[in-house]
Design a protein around this motif. Structure first.
Motif, short mmCIF file in Angstrom:
data_model
loop_
_atom_site.label_atom_id
_atom_site.label_comp_id
_atom_site.label_asym_id
_atom_site.label_seq_id
_atom_site.Cartn_x
_atom_site.Cartn_y
_atom_site.Cartn_z
N ARG A 278 32.79 21.67 39.88
CA ARG A 278 33.37 20.63 40.72
C ARG A 278 34.80 20.98 41.13
O ARG A 278 35.21 20.77 42.26
CB ARG A 278 33.34 19.30 39.97
N LEU A 279 35.57 21.53 40.20
CA LEU A 279 36.93 21.97 40.48
C LEU A 279 36.99 23.49 40.41
O LEU A 279 36.09 24.14 39.85
CB LEU A 279 37.92 21.35 39.48
N GLY A 280 38.04 24.05 40.95
CA GLY A 280 38.14 25.50 41.02
C GLY A 280 38.79 26.11 39.79
O GLY A 280 39.89 25.71 39.40
N ILE A 281 38.11 27.09 39.18
CA ILE A 281 38.67 27.88 38.07
C ILE A 281 38.36 29.34 38.36
O ILE A 281 37.20 29.74 38.40
CB ILE A 281 38.06 27.52 36.71
N THR A 282 39.39 30.14 38.60
CA THR A 282 39.18 31.56 38.86
C THR A 282 40.23 32.38 38.11
O THR A 282 41.19 31.84 37.57
CB THR A 282 39.30 31.88 40.37
N ASP A 283 40.02 33.70 38.11
CA ASP A 283 41.01 34.66 37.58
C ASP A 283 41.46 34.31 36.17
O ASP A 283 42.65 34.34 35.85
CB ASP A 283 42.22 34.74 38.51
N VAL A 284 40.50 33.99 35.30
CA VAL A 284 40.83 33.68 33.91
C VAL A 284 41.22 34.98 33.19
O VAL A 284 40.62 36.03 33.41
CB VAL A 284 39.64 33.00 33.21
N ALA A 285 42.21 34.90 32.34
CA ALA A 285 42.64 36.06 31.56
C ALA A 285 43.14 35.58 30.18
O ALA A 285 43.64 34.47 30.07
CB ALA A 285 43.75 36.81 32.29
N PRO A 286 42.95 36.40 29.12
CA PRO A 286 42.43 37.76 29.14
C PRO A 286 40.91 37.83 29.15
O PRO A 286 40.26 37.15 28.37
CB PRO A 286 42.98 38.34 27.83
N VAL B 186 43.76 27.38 38.77
CA VAL B 186 43.05 26.10 38.77
C VAL B 186 43.47 25.31 40.01
O VAL B 186 44.67 25.17 40.28
CB VAL B 186 43.37 25.30 37.49
N PHE B 187 42.50 24.79 40.76
CA PHE B 187 42.82 24.11 42.00
C PHE B 187 41.69 23.14 42.35
O PHE B 187 40.64 23.12 41.70
CB PHE B 187 43.02 25.13 43.13
N ARG B 188 41.93 22.34 43.40
CA ARG B 188 40.91 21.41 43.87
C ARG B 188 41.16 21.07 45.32
O ARG B 188 42.18 21.43 45.90
CB ARG B 188 40.93 20.14 43.02
N GLU B 189 40.21 20.33 45.88
CA GLU B 189 40.36 19.88 47.26
C GLU B 189 41.35 18.72 47.31
O GLU B 189 41.60 18.04 46.31
CB GLU B 189 39.00 19.46 47.83
N GLY B 190 41.90 18.50 48.49
CA GLY B 190 42.74 17.33 48.71
C GLY B 190 44.09 17.44 48.04
O GLY B 190 44.59 18.53 47.75
N ARG C 160 48.63 28.55 39.41
CA ARG C 160 48.44 29.41 38.24
C ARG C 160 48.89 28.67 36.99
O ARG C 160 50.00 28.13 36.94
CB ARG C 160 49.22 30.71 38.40
N TRP C 161 48.04 28.62 35.99
CA TRP C 161 48.28 27.84 34.78
C TRP C 161 48.26 28.76 33.56
O TRP C 161 47.57 29.78 33.54
CB TRP C 161 47.22 26.76 34.62
#
Length: 667
Positions: free
Chosen positions: A8-16, A39-43, A80-81
């Protein structure tokens, strides 16, 4: 099309993450491990994130509920979190990033913006009620001691008799904001895949290694060296411990082949008394599971291991999967090797080099048999007390074999460590690390220019989540030209670079005596190399005559032990200096305020001067701060800021190893 429909929400580029999660990331007990994600979302509604950090499973027990660890945004990258986790035990940890709709964050932002725009209570009627309802929800989850305050804040938001600022004040107070941050309302929770982090003991990341040949520790009788025993070698251990080394690394200690044995300086002919190469393993006296009879017995080796531990060190043993022509495997398991068309077994070659005294293993002929035998041999030495193995030429063996072997060992012996001696192409070096090797030899020996040292250091720090370097300044095989011609100052320079840049570093015996004579011009092999002959050294005479670097190596190792910043890899940072012959770098410890700043000359011949332009933020300082630096080698102190004059004479002291003391703020 395929994919996950629940994102539902965006999660990409997880590290390590290593190889898209195909292999485990790495850490050690007590290490501060950063976990990051986009981590991101619409709106425009607020989004937040946390990490679920789960410890290793305990047999027979239900896994504890893993706490949520809130992530924070990078100040310069709003999507970026990051957060930091600290494992407290060995084993296989896992983590998962969760993204969620943050209604409290959305509410806070909306109310603050509307109030700043001059909107009044009537305009914010719905906002005030929404906030009160959110507080009602939070009140059911916070600890009991906070519920009254939360209820009071909700009541204030609904109290139309109060001024707007008074209605909002309890809900927006710093203490309430902190409480709501710790106990959020999470909606639309979206989860990443679960990723693994294998956690080793501390020695996997940090340690000082010393390599020597036990057979060279025998007495010299009438000017003739005699073969040393483990008992002789044990007499050398207190001096190694006094230099504050942590690991004593031994070349192979097994019987040495007599067929095609090499003579001194790798000659093809031998004379009586030639001892051969320890890497030509196996003879009628036994193979990989046996001790060379002139060194002693298995009981003698176990006593050597015990003595090493008494002195606060541990033994690393060479694990070399190859065989001499008279190794028992050659007759008992000829399928382990490659047979040429003429019926002979192929010896090892690295054209133009030939190793007539060594038969390489062919892992494609009988993988099941080779796997089983290698595992059996390792267990023999683990049972004898060895917990660290330096693996010879792993890049010439099958990768899937190492993946199986290392993790099969770790199932029952998670504290066993493996160092890859893989001077090979980067792709292979990195893949060996990914599949399980604890540490790796590196290209450090051949990095001598400022730009390439900095680039290589950054590369290694950037892959610290799976590849840990071991910076050896020399080996029995490698005497770099910089040491051949750089004189004693270069020995200090390379020792500073290795010991301060890398959490793990090592020296091969003789470095402290400035041994620098090569077999011939253009060669990196030592003249009279210890690989093929006994090489006793008169340590006492060298110390008495002031010809030993041992006190300097001792001080470097002491500083490493005293300062946890030097036991880190991830925090390595390079700072500009306006002289290509001066290198400046720092390390910090995330668990304390410890910081070490090193300035070293790369020239062993001439005095070098320059001005630093320090990255103050990397040292935990403000750009205008002044601070005290204390040289851990000389004891000298200076007051420094961002820009500082440096002058280094290699014949006096080629490096500053500074600790950083921050000044207390005025007032």
């Amino acid at each position: 099309m395929t994919g996950r429909a629940d994102l539902r929400l965006g999660i990409t580029d997880v590290a390590p993450v290593v190889a898209c999660g195909a292999f485990s990331a790495r850490a050690v007990v007590g290490e501060h491990v950063p976990i990051t994600a986009t981590v991101f979302r619409e709106g425009h509604d607020a989004v937040a994130a946390n990490v679920v950090w789960s410890p290793p499973a305990t047999p027979g027990r239900r896994p504890p509920k893993a706490p949520l660890q809130r992530m924070q945004r990078y100040s310069d990258q709003p999507d970026r979190w990051t957060t930091t986790v600290v494992p407290d035990r060995e084993g296989l940890w896992t983590y998962q990033v969760e993204a969620w709709d943050d209604p409290i964050g959305t509410w806070h932002h909306a109310v603050e913006v509307k109030v700043e725009a001059g909107q009044g209570a009537a305009d914010l009627a719905n906002d005030l009620e929404e906030g009160a309802r959110l507080l009602d929800a939070v009140g059911k989850t916070v600890p009991k001691e906070h519920r009254t305050a939360v209820a009071a804040a909700a009541t204030a938001l609904r109290d139309e008799s109060l001024e707007l600022t008074a209605r909002l004040a309890p809900a927006l107070a710093p203490a309430m904001t902190e409480l709501l941050h710790a106990h959020p309302v999470r909606r639309l929770v979206t989860r990443s895949p679960r990723y693994e982090v294998w956690v080793d003991r501390e020695r996997a990341l940090y340690g000082s290694w010393y390599e020597f040949f036990p057979r060279s520790e025998g007495p010299v009788v009438d000017g003739v060296p005699t073969h040393g025993t483990f008992a002789d070698a044990a007499e050398r251990l207190p001096a190694i411990a006094a230099m504050e080394f942590d690991v004593v690394y031994l070349p192979p200690i097994h019987p040495i082949g007599t067929v095609n044995r090499k003579g001194k300086n790798n000659t093809l002919t031998t004379v009586e008394g030639d001892v051969g190469s320890p890497w030509a393993i196996g003879s009628a006296d036994g193979g990989h599971d046996a001790v060379h009879p002139e060194l002693g017995t298995m009981a003698d080796f176990e006593a050597f291991v015990a003595r090493t531990r008494e002195l606060g060190m541990e033994v690393a043993l060479d694990f070399a999967l190859q065989a001499a022509p008279d190794h028992p495997w050659v007759t008992e398991h000829p399928e382990f090797f490659t047979t040429k068309p003429d019926g002979t077994i192929a010896y090892a070659e690295n054209p133009p080099k030939k190793y007539q005294d060594i038969y390489p293993i062919n892992f494609d002929n009988d993988p099941a048999g080779i796997y089983a035998e290698a595992r059996r041999v390792l267990q023999v030495w683990i049972d004898a007390g060895v917990k660290v193995f330096r693996v010879d030429n792993p890049h010439t063996k099958a990768i899937n074999f190492w993946h199986w072997l290392i993790w099969d060992v770790k199932k029952s012996h998670p504290d066993v460590l493996f160092l890859a001696e893989a001077f090979t192409k980067p792709a292979m070096m990195h893949q060996l690390a990914r599949v399980g090797f604890t540490q790796s030899y590196t290209y450090f020996t051949w990095r001598t220019e400022k730009w390439e040292i900095e680039q290589y250091g950054r590369d290694l720090a950037g892959t610290a989540h799976y590849m840990r370097p071991n910076f050896f300044v020399n080996t029995p095989d490698i005497l770099h030209a910089s040491l051949q011609y750089g004189g004693p100052p270069m020995f200090k320079i390379r020792a500073v670079l290795a010991s301060m840049m890398s959490p793990t570093w090592g020296v091969y015996s003789g470095y402290e005596l400035f041994e620098h004579v090569a077999l011939k011009p253009g060669s990196e092999e030592y003249l009279d190399t210890e690989k093929f002959q006994l090489r006793p050294r008169d340590w006492a005479a060298a110390a008495a005559e002031g010809r030993s670097l041992a006190p300097y190596l001792t001080r470097l190792n002491q500083v490493r032990r005293e300062h946890p910043a030097l036991q880190q890899l991830r925090t390595l940072t390079f700072h500009p200096v306006d002289n290509d012959q001066l290198l400046c770098f720092s390390k910090t410890d995330p668990g304390s305020d410890d910081a070490v700043l090193v300035v070293v000359t790369l020239s062993s011949q001439h005095t070098q001067i320059g001005t630093t332009a320090l990255d103050m933020a990397a040292l935990g300082l403000e750009w205008s701060d002044r601070f005290t630096v204390t040289d851990q080698i000389t004891g000298a102190q200076y007051e420094w800021g961002q820009f500082n004059y440096v002058e280094l004479d290699p014949y006096r002291e080629p490096a500053h190893v500074f600790t950083v003391t921050r000044h207390a703020p005025l007032g």
